[in-house]
Design a protein around this motif. Structure first.
Motif, PDB file in Angstrom:
ATOM      1  N   CYS A 116      60.907  65.619  53.917  1.00 32.77           N
ATOM      2  CA  CYS A 116      61.589  64.337  53.728  1.00 32.77           C
ATOM      3  C   CYS A 116      60.882  63.288  54.586  1.00 32.77           C
ATOM      4  CB  CYS A 116      63.055  64.451  54.109  1.00 32.77           C
ATOM      5  SG  CYS A 116      63.972  65.628  53.081  1.00 32.77           S
ATOM      6  N   THR A 117      60.904  62.042  54.156  1.00 29.07           N
ATOM      7  CA  THR A 117      60.058  61.026  54.788  1.00 29.07           C
ATOM      8  C   THR A 117      60.496  60.662  56.208  1.00 29.07           C
ATOM      9  OG1 THR A 117      61.364  59.212  53.843  1.00 29.07           O
ATOM     10  CG2 THR A 117      59.490  60.032  52.548  1.00 29.07           C
ATOM     11  N   TYR A 118      61.702  61.036  56.606  1.00 29.53           N
ATOM     12  CA  TYR A 118      62.219  60.672  57.927  1.00 29.53           C
ATOM     13  C   TYR A 118      62.169  61.836  58.925  1.00 29.53           C
ATOM     14  CZ  TYR A 118      66.166  63.118  55.835  1.00 29.53           C
ATOM     15  OH  TYR A 118      66.941  64.054  55.190  1.00 29.53           O
ATOM     16  N   VAL A 160      75.483  62.679  56.498  1.00 27.60           N
ATOM     17  CA  VAL A 160      75.121  61.390  55.925  1.00 27.60           C
ATOM     18  C   VAL A 160      74.334  60.604  56.968  1.00 27.60           C
ATOM     19  CG1 VAL A 160      75.966  59.176  55.058  1.00 27.60           C
ATOM     20  CG2 VAL A 160      77.090  61.283  54.353  1.00 27.60           C
ATOM     21  N   MET A 161      73.209  60.045  56.552  1.00 25.51           N
ATOM     22  CA  MET A 161      72.404  59.186  57.418  1.00 25.51           C
ATOM     23  C   MET A 161      72.583  57.743  56.988  1.00 25.51           C
ATOM     24  SD  MET A 161      68.272  59.095  57.963  1.00 25.51           S
ATOM     25  CE  MET A 161      68.204  60.789  58.556  1.00 25.51           C
ATOM     26  N   VAL A 162      72.794  56.865  57.935  1.00 23.35           N
ATOM     27  CA  VAL A 162      72.912  55.440  57.622  1.00 23.35           C
ATOM     28  C   VAL A 162      71.812  54.676  58.353  1.00 23.35           C
ATOM     29  CG1 VAL A 162      75.393  55.629  57.267  1.00 23.35           C
ATOM     30  CG2 VAL A 162      74.526  54.934  59.505  1.00 23.35           C
ATOM     31  N   GLY A 163      71.467  53.519  57.806  1.00 27.12           N
ATOM     32  CA  GLY A 163      70.466  52.678  58.453  1.00 27.12           C
ATOM     33  C   GLY A 163      69.038  53.072  58.155  1.00 27.12           C
ATOM     34  N   PHE A 164      68.807  53.842  57.078  1.00 35.03           N
ATOM     35  CA  PHE A 164      67.443  54.197  56.713  1.00 35.03           C
ATOM     36  C   PHE A 164      66.683  52.916  56.365  1.00 35.03           C
ATOM     37  CE2 PHE A 164      64.154  55.693  53.763  1.00 35.03           C
ATOM     38  CZ  PHE A 164      63.609  56.722  54.518  1.00 35.03           C
ATOM     39  N   PRO A 165      65.364  52.862  56.669  1.00 31.34           N
ATOM     40  CA  PRO A 165      64.602  51.628  56.397  1.00 31.34           C
ATOM     41  C   PRO A 165      64.828  51.100  54.985  1.00 31.34           C
ATOM     42  CG  PRO A 165      63.240  53.151  57.641  1.00 31.34           C
ATOM     43  CD  PRO A 165      64.520  53.882  57.332  1.00 31.34           C
ATOM     44  N   GLY A 166      65.150  49.815  54.924  1.00 33.97           N
ATOM     45  CA  GLY A 166      65.361  49.159  53.643  1.00 33.97           C
ATOM     46  C   GLY A 166      66.763  49.299  53.089  1.00 33.97           C
ATOM     47  N   GLU A 167      67.644  50.047  53.771  1.00 30.58           N
ATOM     48  CA  GLU A 167      69.005  50.217  53.253  1.00 30.58           C
ATOM     49  C   GLU A 167      69.736  48.873  53.305  1.00 30.58           C
ATOM     50  OE1 GLU A 167      72.439  53.472  54.015  1.00 30.58           O
ATOM     51  OE2 GLU A 167      72.210  52.013  55.648  1.00 30.58           O
ATOM     52  N   SER A 168      70.040  48.337  52.142  1.00 28.96           N
ATOM     53  CA  SER A 168      70.765  47.067  52.076  1.00 28.96           C
ATOM     54  C   SER A 168      72.256  47.317  52.291  1.00 28.96           C
ATOM     55  CB  SER A 168      70.537  46.415  50.715  1.00 28.96           C
ATOM     56  OG  SER A 168      71.116  47.209  49.684  1.00 28.96           O
ATOM     57  N   HIS A 174      79.480  64.614  58.896  1.00 27.82           N
ATOM     58  CA  HIS A 174      78.635  64.409  60.072  1.00 27.82           C
ATOM     59  C   HIS A 174      77.783  63.176  59.811  1.00 27.82           C
ATOM     60  CE1 HIS A 174      79.665  68.394  61.670  1.00 27.82           C
ATOM     61  NE2 HIS A 174      79.601  68.781  60.412  1.00 27.82           N
ATOM     62  N   VAL A 175      77.955  62.145  60.605  1.00 32.77           N
ATOM     63  CA  VAL A 175      77.283  60.870  60.373  1.00 32.77           C
ATOM     64  C   VAL A 175      76.201  60.651  61.430  1.00 32.77           C
ATOM     65  CG1 VAL A 175      77.580  58.382  60.110  1.00 32.77           C
ATOM     66  CG2 VAL A 175      79.421  59.942  59.419  1.00 32.77           C
ATOM     67  N   PHE A 176      75.006  60.270  60.980  1.00 31.14           N
ATOM     68  CA  PHE A 176      73.888  60.028  61.872  1.00 31.14           C
ATOM     69  C   PHE A 176      73.284  58.663  61.567  1.00 31.14           C
ATOM     70  CE2 PHE A 176      74.217  64.531  61.027  1.00 31.14           C
ATOM     71  CZ  PHE A 176      74.147  65.100  62.288  1.00 31.14           C
ATOM     72  N   GLY A 177      72.893  57.961  62.612  1.00 28.16           N
ATOM     73  CA  GLY A 177      72.117  56.754  62.420  1.00 28.16           C
ATOM     74  C   GLY A 177      70.637  57.119  62.326  1.00 28.16           C
ATOM     75  N   TYR A 178      69.916  56.432  61.459  1.00 26.13           N
ATOM     76  CA  TYR A 178      68.483  56.702  61.316  1.00 26.13           C
ATOM     77  C   TYR A 178      67.787  56.538  62.661  1.00 26.13           C
ATOM     78  CZ  TYR A 178      63.559  55.854  60.390  1.00 26.13           C
ATOM     79  OH  TYR A 178      62.184  55.891  60.435  1.00 26.13           O
ATOM     80  N   SER A 179      66.906  57.488  62.964  1.00 22.32           N
ATOM     81  CA  SER A 179      66.115  57.451  64.195  1.00 22.32           C
ATOM     82  C   SER A 179      64.643  57.480  63.815  1.00 22.32           C
ATOM     83  CB  SER A 179      66.459  58.650  65.090  1.00 22.32           C
ATOM     84  OG  SER A 179      65.707  58.632  66.276  1.00 22.32           O
ATOM     85  N   ARG A 180      63.915  56.497  64.260  1.00 24.72           N
ATOM     86  CA  ARG A 180      62.498  56.372  63.911  1.00 24.72           C
ATOM     87  C   ARG A 180      61.694  57.465  64.608  1.00 24.72           C
ATOM     88  NH1 ARG A 180      59.851  50.365  64.069  1.00 24.72           N
ATOM     89  NH2 ARG A 180      58.009  50.742  62.753  1.00 24.72           N
ATOM     90  N   ARG A 181      61.013  58.309  63.825  1.00 25.10           N
ATOM     91  CA  ARG A 181      60.259  59.426  64.370  1.00 25.10           C
ATOM     92  C   ARG A 181      58.774  59.225  64.091  1.00 25.10           C
ATOM     93  NH1 ARG A 181      62.037  60.234  67.642  1.00 25.10           N
ATOM     94  NH2 ARG A 181      61.773  62.439  68.081  1.00 25.10           N
ATOM     95  N   SER A 182      58.000  59.150  65.156  1.00 27.69           N
ATOM     96  CA  SER A 182      56.565  58.915  65.006  1.00 27.69           C
ATOM     97  C   SER A 182      55.933  60.037  64.186  1.00 27.69           C
ATOM     98  CB  SER A 182      55.902  58.850  66.384  1.00 27.69           C
ATOM     99  OG  SER A 182      56.046  60.080  67.067  1.00 27.69           O
TER     100      SER A 182
END
Length: 475
Positions: free
Chosen positions: A188-190, A331-339, A359-367
């Motif tokens: 997955c891209t994240y 469920v992940m929220v705040g993925f890049p581009g999520e309007s 289970h709710v997670f905020g998107y975390s930017r992973r290098s």
């Protein structure tokens, strides 16, 4: 415990697979005569099993390793796990860990620790390679020889087979985790997990069944089959098999009262797997099915292999074939581009799915992941606000699910007692937490009892004890 026994302490971050891996390594230390002590106590060896699913996981991993170093500067500090796998140089540089392992080669940890202990004993005695170390400072002696060869973390792509270290010595005699699969091929891209865990590898079925039989002999009554991508189980074996087959085989072992499945993707809820769950009284009627988003646009950018419609079809089929089935989700929220509109689509879809737990997670930017460089990165304040809104919805859905249990009876596998208020507690097979008054201490851990549910809340239900239950059939 021998007075001179060495002590080892563990700190585990992240998922159930990490918990299993820590238990496996702890078992190896016990076999060598070590005593496992709480992480807060003085120990000769500290092992931190790290996590890199989110930036917070990285940070907590570093903090735990530094804490271990502060607790005893002369102890050996070992890092293992996903963060150590993907960023081994950073872990060593930022935390001062003595040994850095990844997500494999766990069987080598004890031998490596003992070699280092031997080096340090020689250093303290003033002997190393037969030479006097008159010039060594006390700090150098405490820290060992900094010029010694470091452990090389094997790239995850080089892990080609399942590392089979059965765990049969955990102190909890109610629920046992059995790891049957490792790695992930989904990318997955994240997500950094495929880079940390490598390709999917499955455990030999006979090894799985042997461990379950041993666990039953030790008194465990519930077995949880876990993996990094559980639904991939068996595809790489020869002959190939699948999750439905191994679940059925485990369920047929005498003495197993419950078989619980870890996370299963919606596209892997096959008709065969649903038939196994429906056809065995001891396979739990609970499925954790990751969703991540209810918006098709977001799912597509995430690289998820399904649409919201396909997801709903899968869980509807599960509910149709398995009456009373509880379904939870991530469920992940705040993925890049999520309007905002896409976020509202997710909210509406979650309502439609009627999850028992969310289970709710905020998107975390992973290098290193494609999503890290994707356009439309969302401000942290917006992500946190969406996490709060989705979490509130999750609590509402849990409360509704639990309220539906009032006035009915359920089997509960007793896990313990709270002496403060004379209550016993455990879980239903649908993974709902249950507590009930037990002032006469009628119930004991690892018993199966029937409880009449009288009240409910977002975190679980309360009820009244009705009597012992028959593990041979569902209520």
């Amino acid at each position: 415990m021998a007075a001179d026994a060495l002590k080892v302490a563990f700190y585990t971050l992240g998922c159930k697979v990490n918990q299993y891996d820590s238990s496996a390594v702890a078992a190896l230390f016990r076999e060598r005569g070590y005593v496992v002590v709480p992480f807060s106590e003085k120990a000769d060896v500290y092992v931190v099993n790290t996590c890199t699913v989110t930036a917070a996981g990285d940070k907590k991993s570093r903090q735990a390793l530094r804490r271990a170093r502060r607790q005893d500067g002369s102890a050996i500090v070992v890092a293992m796990g996903c963060y150590s796998q993907t960023d081994s140089a950073e872990v060593e540089r930022e935390t001062g860990a003595d040994l850095v392992f990844g997500t494999g080669d766990h069987s080598e940890i004890v031998d490596t620790v003992e070699r280092l202990l031997s080096e340090r004993r020689e250093a303290r005695a003033g002997l190393l390679n037969g030479q006097r170390l008159a010039s060594m400072t006390d700090d150098c002696i405490e820290a060992g020889d900094s010029s010694r060869e470091r452990v090389r973390v094997v790239p995850a792509c080089e892990y080609t087979s399942f590392e089979d270290i059965p765990v049969c010595d955990a102190l909890d005699r109610t629920r046992a985790f059995v790891k049957i699969q490792e790695g992930c091929d989904q990318y997955c891209t994240y997500c950094k997990v495929p880079y940390a865990r490598g390709r999917s590898r499955s455990r030999d079925p006979e090894s799985v069944l042997s461990q379950v039989r041993n666990l039953v002999e030790l008194g465990f009554r519930e077995v949880v089959l876990i993996g990094v991508h559980l639904g991939f189980y068996g595809r790489d074996l020869s002959p190939a098999t699948d999750l439905a087959s191994i679940t059925s085989s485990v369920a047929e072992i005498e003495g197993v009262w419950r078989v619980r499945l870890g996370s299963v993707e919606c596209i892997e809820l096959t008709a065969e797997l649903l038939e196994v769950i429906a056809g065995h009284h001891n396979v739990c009627r609970h499925l954790h099915v990751p969703l991540q988003s209810g918006s098709d646009g977001v799912l597509r950018r995430m690289g998820r292999p399904y649409t919201a419609g396909k997801y709903f079809e899968a869980i509807s089929a599960a509910r149709s074939r398995i009456p009373e089935c509880a379904i939870s989700a991530d469920v992940m929220v705040g993925f890049p581009g999520e309007s905002e509109a896409e976020f509202e689509q997710s909210m509406d879809f979650v309502r439609k799915c009627r999850f028992s737990r969310l289970h709710v997670f905020g998107y975390s930017r992973r290098s290193g992941t494609p999503a890290a460089s994707a356009p439309g990165q969302i401000r942290r304040s917006v992500i946190e606000e969406r996490v709060d809104r989705m979490s509130a919805l999750g609590h509402q859905l849990s409360n509704l699910f639990h309220e539906g249990m009032i006035g009915r009876k359920f089997e509960v596998l007793v896990e313990g007692r709270d002496p403060a208020d004379n209550t016993a507690f455990g879980h239903t097979d649908t993974y709902v937490s249950v507590s009930y008054p037990d002032p006469e201490q009628i119930s004991a851990p690892n018993e199966l009892v029937t409880v009449w549910i009288t009240s409910a809340g977002p975190e679980g239900v309360c009820g009244v004890y009705e009597g012992k239950a028959d593990p041979g059939e569902k209520v």
